[in-house]
Design an enzyme around this catalytic site. Structure first.
Site, PDB file in Angstrom:
ATOM      1  CE  LYS A   1       2.538  -6.177  -0.068  1.00 31.59           C
ATOM      2  NZ  LYS A   1       3.268  -5.913   1.166  1.00 31.59           N
TER       3      LYS A   1
ATOM      4  CE  LYS B   1       7.947  -6.538   0.689  1.00 28.95           C
ATOM      5  NZ  LYS B   1       7.110  -6.075   1.802  1.00 28.95           N
TER       6      LYS B   1
ATOM      7  N   GLY C   1       0.815  -1.213   0.000  1.00 29.84           N
ATOM      8  CA  GLY C   1       0.000   0.000   0.000  1.00 29.84           C
ATOM      9  C   GLY C   1       0.843   1.254   0.000  1.00 29.84           C
ATOM     10  CG  ASN C   2       3.766   2.123   2.917  1.00 27.30           C
ATOM     11  OD1 ASN C   2       3.013   2.994   3.313  1.00 27.30           O
ATOM     12  ND2 ASN C   2       4.268   1.203   3.717  1.00 27.30           N
TER      13      ASN C   2
ATOM     14  CE  LYS D   1      -0.518  -4.428   7.263  1.00 27.41           C
ATOM     15  NZ  LYS D   1       0.643  -4.693   6.387  1.00 27.41           N
TER      16      LYS D   1
END
Length: 320
Positions: A211, A273, A11-12, A127
């Site tokens: 995500k 990640k 989103g960033n 989060k």
């Protein structure tokens, strides 16, 4: 048969550091991401795009709270669905524009993701969502709105919410069918709308799913060939931020696991990640890549380990 890549975009990347999050800013950023996705498509890949929504869902939640004396504020899982629609539209329009008529279609799927209500994440929110605040303002908001807050790096304080692990993708069959039609699919936005089994069927639960973990769960569920985890760093580094810092071109899942155990990839940065990439390979995926959007294609097509400024970090089962 075209290969399939699931691409996870933060989103960033849509509301960047230092930006206020206007529609014009988000649209420009979306076009830059869309160009990279179209380049992957031109290289022969089917693409499923998963996006984050941390800044957007937090900002929209603030709008909900500020207007609560005029209209009822909606729960967080519902706000999540709103950002799926907004960002899905934003990315779809950008993809159609960058595709210049050569794409068979772009479809944004409102996606629900199953979570376990017993997940310990509900007892420990981690989060970050929404904007940064000073310590004084953050503590004031925490007191008045019941927020959990944490210091997020050097930029200030943010609200944190529960982030349970994804268990399953409700719309996976529909997404798979769209892939088979060679559509570019935007799915599981914001990590998906968190749901659990209830007395009347599926019910929403307040949380924001990471995500990267949802992208991995989706990639495994549709038998994707590759998982691409987009970040603002070209390569993953060992000993990051120290004089010994060095970039990694390629690592096996065993090497990645050792680095995780050694604390090289903290949960607040590269940890999710790398963990998502390792899980994808262990569940049958061929290649996972962590890099910037413009290096995704060259990174996926790279063979073996060799110095190349065009590629990012590849995570593989065994080294070729």
């Amino acid at each position: 048969m075209p290969r399939t890549a699931v691409v996870a975009l933060g989103g960033n990347a849509i509301t960047r550091n230092g930006q206020s999050g206007t529609y014009e800013e988000q649209s420009r950023n979306a076009h830059a991401m869309a160009a990279a996705v179209c380049a992957l498509r031109d290289a022969g890949w089917n693409v499923v795009l998963v996006h984050g929504n941390g800044p957007q869902v937090g900002n929209l939640a603030i709008q909900q709270d500020e207007a609560a004396d005029i209209v009822p504020a909606l729960p967080l899982f519902c706000v999540n669905s709103m950002t799926q629609g907004q960002l899905g539209s934003l990315l779809s329009l950008a993809l159609l524009a960058e595709g210049r008529g050569r794409l068979p279609g772009v479809v944004s799927v409102v996606t629900h993701v199953m979570v376990d209500p017993a997940d310990p994440a509900f007892d420990k929110p981690t989060k970050p969502v929404g904007p940064f605040f000073t310590e004084e303002r953050a503590r004031e908001l925490a007191e008045h709105r019941g927020w959990e807050i944490v210091k997020d790096g050097d930029r200030g304080y943010r609200r944190v919410v529960a982030s349970p692990k994804p268990v399953g993708i409700v719309e996976v069959d529909a997404i798979r069918a769209l892939i088979e039609q060679h559509m570019i699919v935007v799915a599981a936005g914001g990590g998906g709308i968190p749901v659990m089994a209830g007395d009347r069927g599926l019910e929403g639960i307040d949380a924001v799913i990471d995500k990267d973990f949802t992208a991995q769960r989706l990639a495994a569920s549709v038998n994707a060939d590759a998982l691409v985890l987009v970040t603002d760093t070209a390569k993953v580094h060992l000993d990051f931020g120290t004089p010994q810092q060095r970039a990694i071109e390629e690592m096996t899942v065993d090497e990645a696991g050792k680095h995780l155990d050694d604390g090289q990839f903290p949960d607040g940065s590269m940890g999710p990640k790398v963990r998502a990439a390792v899980r994808f390979i262990k569940e049958g995926g061929r290649t996972a890549v962590i890099t910037t959007a413009d290096r995704a294609g060259p990174s996926l097509d790279a063979v073996g380990t060799h110095p190349d400024d065009r590629i990012g970090t590849r995570i593989v089962g065994v080294r070729a």
